[in-house]
Write an enzyme that holds these catalytic residues in place. Structure first.
Site, short mmCIF file in Angstrom:
data_model
loop_
_atom_site.label_atom_id
_atom_site.label_comp_id
_atom_site.label_asym_id
_atom_site.label_seq_id
_atom_site.Cartn_x
_atom_site.Cartn_y
_atom_site.Cartn_z
N CYS A 42 0.83 -1.13 -0.15
CA CYS A 42 0.11 -0.05 -0.06
C CYS A 42 0.80 1.20 0.02
CB CYS A 42 -0.92 -0.08 1.31
SG CYS A 42 -1.79 1.53 1.26
N CYS A 53 0.10 3.44 3.66
CA CYS A 53 0.57 2.97 4.86
C CYS A 53 1.64 1.44 4.72
CB CYS A 53 -0.56 2.43 5.66
SG CYS A 53 -1.11 0.61 5.20
N CYS A 69 -6.26 -1.97 0.36
CA CYS A 69 -5.27 -2.48 1.54
C CYS A 69 -6.19 -2.87 2.92
CB CYS A 69 -4.49 -0.99 1.81
SG CYS A 69 -3.61 -1.25 3.28
N CYS A 113 -5.24 0.00 6.00
CA CYS A 113 -5.62 1.21 6.18
C CYS A 113 -7.06 1.51 5.47
CB CYS A 113 -4.48 2.38 5.79
SG CYS A 113 -4.27 2.44 4.04
N ASP A 169 21.59 1.01 -15.78
CA ASP A 169 21.36 -0.18 -15.14
C ASP A 169 20.76 -1.30 -15.75
OD1 ASP A 169 20.61 -2.15 -13.06
OD2 ASP A 169 19.85 -0.57 -11.48
#
Length: 412
Positions: free
Chosen positions: A201, A204, A217, A220, A338
């Site tokens: 999430c 949170c 989620c 939360c 990268d």
């Protein structure tokens, strides 16, 4: 909004003229379009130029990890029904390239602008957009762009006070979190094929639950908002529940999703979905992407894929086996240096295709394909790969600078 009679200040005019001159010199020297260097010079002479150029336009900003160049083009086509459009159609999407594009559109009513994710908040501050389209966020250029949640936070903070109408994909939790700080959001159910950047999430840090196409989620209560626009098969559903057919020359589900978001943006400016979607049919290719070109008596289809989410979507477009596939990967500055993202791509989806590998980082890609148990051949360059390919149309998939190299080689 200032009227079109508002002249630019003498300093701004000088900056525009100088920028165009430098861009023309760059083109004449064979160094590309010149839009970035021209914009840089113009902004040096007048640091407020981007805002001045935008003040007479209804501005739309488009940002995402994948699909922003195509969606910018589709929105520009759709809004062309309501007036002249200026756009950074070639994808120069940082402030210098954007400034250069707007400097070329003195009669335009609309500015449809693709913006690099990192620069969205700043460009939104400078251009006072009427509408901002947010499509998706996923890992890309890991050495440059930082972690996706940091980008989402940057968007969330940067857009918090914006008066713009935000058109946002409600299927991407990171986008929803970023857009939720805004006053006026139109949610589009555009789908999310790549989910590996949205398991926790963003609000949170709890584990995201994903039953079917929904998400929430469990800790939360942060959850998928209800869409007012949606992609449904080959149709766009509008807020009244009417289904409008999507007829695109561009392939794949991702482009239908781009069309759905574009139709929602066009509607903000009063262009009806039917008109918007009909105009989108004109687009055959976007900056060379999806073009089929003749090279060495073969048909090559050029496909751009820059990150794991993009490669996943692209694999769903290609002709079925045994269509030959050429893969080309570079790791120059514009790609991100990268290449660890190659390990996030599911190359088993290419099983059954003869694969030919080229590009600066062909050996990185070869190791990855070896681990995925794919049959492939490493080639020196495009010419050798095409000569080695079995019969049939060849699918060529490349990341950013590798794609530019290919276009130069095939004369596209």
């Amino acid at each position: 909004m200032a009227g079109n009679s508002d002249p630019l200040s003498p300093r701004a005019k000088l900056a525009v003229t100088a920028g165009k001159a430098v861009a023309a010199a760059s083109r004449a020297a064979g160094r590309g379009s010149g839009s970035v260097i021209g914009g840089r010079v113009a902004l040096k002479l007048d640091p407020d130029l981007l805002g001045r150029l935008a003040q007479n336009l209804d501005v739309v900003l488009v940002s995402a990890t994948n699909g922003k160049t195509t969606t910018t083009r589709l929105i520009a086509e759709a809004l062309g029904a309501a007036g002249p459009v200026v756009s950074n159609a070639l994808g120069a999407n940082m402030p210098a390239g954007i400034t250069s594009a707007l400097a070329g559109g003195s009669d335009a009513k609309f500015g449809v602008i693709e913006v690099d994710e990192k620069y969205l908040a700043g460009v939104a501050r400078d251009t006072s957009p009427k509408c901002i389209a947010l499509l998706n966020l996923s890992r890309d250029q890991l050495d440059r762009a930082a972690e996706t949640r940091m980008l989402a936070e940057n968007w969330r903070e940067g857009l918090a006070g914006s008066k713009a109408v935000i058109v946002a994909n409600c299927d991407d939790p990171l986008v929803v979190w970023a857009a939720s700080s805004s006053q006026n959001v139109i949610w589009v159910a555009a789908g999310q094929m790549w989910k590996d950047d949205a398991w926790s999430c963003p609000s949170c840090g709890g584990v995201m639950q994903r039953p079917g196409d929904d998400w929430f989620c469990g800790e939360c209560g942060f959850r998928r908002p209800t869409a007012s626009w949606a992609l449904s098969g080959d149709h766009v559903l509008d807020p009244h529940g009417s289904a409008w057919p999507i007829h695109l020359q561009l392939p794949g589900r991702a482009n239908k999703a781009n069309a759905a978001s574009s139709a929602a943006v066009a509607a903000v400016f009063g262009v009806p979905p039917q008109v918007a979607l009909e105009r989108m049919y004109q687009v055959q290719a976007v900056a060379g992407r999806y073009d089929v070109v003749q090279f060495q008596n073969r048909d090559l289809r050029l496909l751009l894929a820059k990150n794991p989410a993009g490669w996943l979507e692209t694999f769903s477009l290609i002709d079925p086996p045994p269509a030959p596939v050429i893969l080309s990967v570079n790791a120059r500055g514009a790609d991100g240096t990268d290449t660890s993202w190659l390990w996030d791509v599911d190359y088993t989806r290419l099983t059954g295709h003869p694969i030919f590998v080229i590009g600066d980082r062909k050996l990185d890609l070869a190791v990855r394909l070896e681990v995925a148990n794919q049959h492939f051949q490493v080639c020196e360059n495009l010419d050798q790969a095409v000569q080695t390919c079995p019969p049939g149309r060849i699918e060529v998939i490349a990341n950013y600078t590798a794609f530019q190299d290919l276009r130069r080689r095939v004369g596209n």
